[in-house]
Motif scaffolding. Sequence first.
Motif, PDB file in Angstrom:
ATOM      1  N   ASP A   1     -11.753  11.712   3.473  1.00  0.00           N
ATOM      2  CA  ASP A   1     -10.886  13.256   3.236  1.00  0.00           C
ATOM      3  C   ASP A   1      -9.967  13.467   4.056  1.00  0.00           C
ATOM      4  O   ASP A   1      -8.945  14.172   3.842  1.00  0.00           O
ATOM      5  N   THR A   2      -9.964  13.213   5.410  1.00  0.00           N
ATOM      6  CA  THR A   2      -9.202  13.256   6.321  1.00  0.00           C
ATOM      7  C   THR A   2      -8.103  12.454   6.386  1.00  0.00           C
ATOM      8  O   THR A   2      -6.889  13.005   6.613  1.00  0.00           O
ATOM      9  N   LEU A   3      -8.122  11.308   5.962  1.00  0.00           N
ATOM     10  CA  LEU A   3      -7.269  10.152   5.655  1.00  0.00           C
ATOM     11  C   LEU A   3      -6.291  10.631   4.576  1.00  0.00           C
ATOM     12  O   LEU A   3      -5.111  10.598   4.623  1.00  0.00           O
ATOM     13  N   ILE A   4      -7.017  11.000   3.413  1.00  0.00           N
ATOM     14  CA  ILE A   4      -6.334  11.524   2.353  1.00  0.00           C
ATOM     15  C   ILE A   4      -5.371  12.754   2.433  1.00  0.00           C
ATOM     16  O   ILE A   4      -4.284  12.839   2.303  1.00  0.00           O
ATOM     17  N   GLU A   5      -5.811  13.726   3.308  1.00  0.00           N
ATOM     18  CA  GLU A   5      -5.005  14.919   3.867  1.00  0.00           C
ATOM     19  C   GLU A   5      -3.818  14.609   4.567  1.00  0.00           C
ATOM     20  O   GLU A   5      -2.811  14.837   4.500  1.00  0.00           O
ATOM     21  N   GLU A   6      -3.954  13.490   5.680  1.00  0.00           N
ATOM     22  CA  GLU A   6      -3.102  12.833   6.365  1.00  0.00           C
ATOM     23  C   GLU A   6      -2.032  12.286   5.720  1.00  0.00           C
ATOM     24  O   GLU A   6      -0.806  12.483   6.053  1.00  0.00           O
ATOM     25  N   HIS A   7      -2.464  11.419   4.538  1.00  0.00           N
ATOM     26  CA  HIS A   7      -1.494  10.801   3.908  1.00  0.00           C
ATOM     27  C   HIS A   7      -0.646  11.690   3.147  1.00  0.00           C
ATOM     28  O   HIS A   7       0.763  11.564   2.917  1.00  0.00           O
ATOM     29  N   LYS A   8      -1.144  12.782   2.430  1.00  0.00           N
ATOM     30  CA  LYS A   8      -0.394  13.813   1.694  1.00  0.00           C
ATOM     31  C   LYS A   8       0.714  14.602   2.606  1.00  0.00           C
ATOM     32  O   LYS A   8       1.640  14.941   2.009  1.00  0.00           O
ATOM     33  N   THR A   9       0.426  14.761   3.764  1.00  0.00           N
ATOM     34  CA  THR A   9       1.481  15.230   5.064  1.00  0.00           C
ATOM     35  C   THR A   9       2.551  14.474   5.146  1.00  0.00           C
ATOM     36  O   THR A   9       3.623  14.740   5.145  1.00  0.00           O
ATOM     37  N   ALA A  10       2.371  13.108   4.990  1.00  0.00           N
ATOM     38  CA  ALA A  10       3.217  12.191   5.443  1.00  0.00           C
ATOM     39  C   ALA A  10       3.381  10.954   4.471  1.00  0.00           C
ATOM     40  O   ALA A  10       2.849   9.862   5.227  1.00  0.00           O
ATOM     41  N   PRO A  11       3.337  10.869   3.198  1.00  0.00           N
ATOM     42  CA  PRO A  11       3.172   9.618   2.283  1.00  0.00           C
ATOM     43  C   PRO A  11       4.025   8.521   2.902  1.00  0.00           C
ATOM     44  O   PRO A  11       3.652   7.452   2.702  1.00  0.00           O
TER      45      PRO A  11
END
Length: 431
Positions: free
Chosen positions: A283-293
């Motif tokens: 979940d943390t990785l997915i959120e991190e990815h969404k902020t800087a794809p």
Amino acid sequence: MKNIIAELQWRGLVHDIMPGTEEQLLKEMTTTYIGFDPTSDSLHIGSLVPIILLVHLGNFGHKPIALVGGATGMIGDPSGKSDERNLLDEATLNHNVAGIKQVLSRFLDFNSKAVNAPILVNNYDWMKDLSFINFARDVGKRITVNYMMAKDSVKKRLTGEGEGMSFTEFTYQLIQGYDFYHLHKEHNCLLQMGGSDQWGNITTGTELVRRMNHDGAKAYAMTCPLITKADGSKFGKSEGGNVWLTADKTSVYKFYQFWLNTTDVDAEKYIKIFTFLGRESIDTLIEEHKTAPHLRVLQRKLAEELTVFVHSKEDLEKAIKASAILFGNATADDLKQLDEATFLEVFEGVPQAEIARGAIENGIDIVTVLNEKTGFFKSNGEARRALAANSISVNKEKVTEEFVLSAKDLINNQFVLLQSGKKNYFVIRAK
């Protein structure tokens, strides 16, 4: 027992499940098997999901059985196929079975002394001595033709285009079903898992277990979805064909790159399916990815986790270094660490020219190399202007017009990498 079904469900790994399966897995250590088809001497990433399922089973305290289909491989599974498969000869089949056993042994410790230690079996071992008459009487008697005809894998072949289905392939589900019966009897195996296209074959197995055993014999079934890409295209193939789990068929560099090039949508799905990372981490990785794809955090983590799982940490480091040669600040030393196969893969599609080894050993001035010997530049004047602008590198190191190419510059004693600016590459091969 921890709830493995709940774990597999949030990861997107449950498609169909027979009533009572979850309760059985919660109650006690349950022996479970998955079959692998020996159509090649290796496995490709299409087989990663069943391998991962077996690993999850072991991690949750259950006993996994990996079955290699030495007998069923002689017939060919009709599921998902529109035409009859070509039958393999015995020597090829034996070679393939040995290769698959070797691959599976990298993920499952068949020498473990644990109570739930995994088991590796080959169905040829119990099918080879079974006569046709005994099979027809003891197995064929238990399942009606009506039941077999109702299976999707059979119906599609009989009603679709093509030449229909041979008796050989029609009997496949009975033979796979007999595997379940045999493993139930010999190893108290209560559950079979597989891809969603296997549901018909697996449920035939559960029926045979019930009908060939004493009253009250239990058998369960679960399938996982067949993995697809977001665009609907087939998962598991790159432009060069299948992505294999052995480096002799797909190099570690190409394997790493396959996962690195996954789309954002697929990466979000695959990180749950193909890794063992916990829910919170994902979940943390997915959120991190969404902020800087653009940083491709998900793809990098996916590629790293899978390269270590399938190959090793050392192989991952080499693949990252190889990738950095094209896309990062690699050095001449990094280049020299590449083996020939990886070097050629990294620079696949880059223009090449051959220069006589003797000429390189005698020394060639860089202007001649850039124009006359390679055609990298159209004229000596253009080559000199690029050198004066400090935009020419040999093996990732900037050079001037005074530079002379010699044998000491050869990578693996055969290659030289020329570069103009950031993205224009040229490979020299000594012959």
